[in-house]
Design a protein around this motif. Structure first.
Motif, PDB file in Angstrom:
ATOM      1  N   ILE A  11      12.769  -1.902  12.524  1.00  0.00           N
ATOM      2  CA  ILE A  11      11.389  -1.630  12.936  1.00  0.00           C
ATOM      3  C   ILE A  11      10.733  -0.874  11.795  1.00  0.00           C
ATOM      4  O   ILE A  11      11.180   0.203  11.403  1.00  0.00           O
ATOM      5  N   ARG A  12       9.690  -1.448  11.248  1.00  0.00           N
ATOM      6  CA  ARG A  12       8.979  -0.800  10.146  1.00  0.00           C
ATOM      7  C   ARG A  12       8.259   0.450  10.664  1.00  0.00           C
ATOM      8  O   ARG A  12       7.783   0.465  11.794  1.00  0.00           O
ATOM      9  N   GLY A  34      11.947   4.665   5.338  1.00  0.00           N
ATOM     10  CA  GLY A  34      10.704   5.282   4.922  1.00  0.00           C
ATOM     11  C   GLY A  34      10.854   5.922   3.562  1.00  0.00           C
ATOM     12  O   GLY A  34      11.948   6.272   3.125  1.00  0.00           O
ATOM     13  N   VAL A  35       9.731   6.076   2.905  1.00  0.00           N
ATOM     14  CA  VAL A  35       9.648   6.745   1.616  1.00  0.00           C
ATOM     15  C   VAL A  35       8.979   8.092   1.866  1.00  0.00           C
ATOM     16  O   VAL A  35       7.989   8.174   2.587  1.00  0.00           O
ATOM     17  N   ILE A  36       9.541   9.145   1.263  1.00  0.00           N
ATOM     18  CA  ILE A  36       8.925  10.462   1.399  1.00  0.00           C
ATOM     19  C   ILE A  36       7.682  10.491   0.502  1.00  0.00           C
ATOM     20  O   ILE A  36       7.788  10.484  -0.719  1.00  0.00           O
ATOM     21  N   LEU A  59       5.215   1.934   2.954  1.00  0.00           N
ATOM     22  CA  LEU A  59       4.453   1.354   1.839  1.00  0.00           C
ATOM     23  C   LEU A  59       3.757   0.051   2.196  1.00  0.00           C
ATOM     24  O   LEU A  59       3.258  -0.642   1.316  1.00  0.00           O
ATOM     25  N   ARG A  60       3.700  -0.287   3.473  1.00  0.00           N
ATOM     26  CA  ARG A  60       2.930  -1.454   3.913  1.00  0.00           C
ATOM     27  C   ARG A  60       1.500  -1.057   4.217  1.00  0.00           C
ATOM     28  O   ARG A  60       0.568  -1.778   3.912  1.00  0.00           O
ATOM     29  N   ASP A  61       1.331   0.075   4.897  1.00  0.00           N
ATOM     30  CA  ASP A  61       0.015   0.564   5.303  1.00  0.00           C
ATOM     31  C   ASP A  61       0.001   2.065   5.063  1.00  0.00           C
ATOM     32  O   ASP A  61       0.554   2.824   5.851  1.00  0.00           O
ATOM     33  N   LEU A  62      -0.619   2.494   3.980  1.00  0.00           N
ATOM     34  CA  LEU A  62      -0.583   3.902   3.602  1.00  0.00           C
ATOM     35  C   LEU A  62      -1.339   4.808   4.565  1.00  0.00           C
ATOM     36  O   LEU A  62      -1.232   6.024   4.496  1.00  0.00           O
ATOM     37  N   SER A  63      -2.103   4.225   5.489  1.00  0.00           N
ATOM     38  CA  SER A  63      -2.794   5.046   6.489  1.00  0.00           C
ATOM     39  C   SER A  63      -1.887   5.357   7.678  1.00  0.00           C
ATOM     40  O   SER A  63      -2.224   6.190   8.508  1.00  0.00           O
TER      41      SER A  63
END
Length: 86
Positions: A11-12, A34-36, A59-63
């Motif tokens: 799950i992203r 996830g990326v910190i 990193l798909r949707d930075l919001s």
């Protein structure tokens, strides 16, 4: 990686909110990555315990970020982890 992911659902992070609303994730063996993106300077609770807060993103949707709070042994072991780490 294939062995580690066997019988697990990816799950992203950007999908997590909608998945939590639509599915009972407690009944599914799922993982996320996830990326910190940001680390807040370690904070102290009212009783003096130290904790960290990380902002994570896929990193798909930075919001769409997830805040991860690290307490106790997890904080002690990982508080020095660098931004940009997956």
């Amino acid at each position: 990686m294939d062995r580690k992911m066997a019988n697990r659902k990816l799950i992203r992070l950007s999908q997590l909110k909608s998945k939590l609303a639509a599915e009972n994730l407690e009944e599914i063996d799922w993982v996320t990555f996830g990326v910190i993106l940001k680390k807040v300077t370690p904070q102290s609770t009212n009783n003096g315990r130290t904790f960290s807060i990380w902002r994570l993103n896929d990193l798909r949707d930075l919001s769409q970020c997830v805040s991860l709070f690290l307490f106790g042994d997890v904080h002690k072991e990982h508080w020095k982890t660098e931004q940009g780490t997956v």
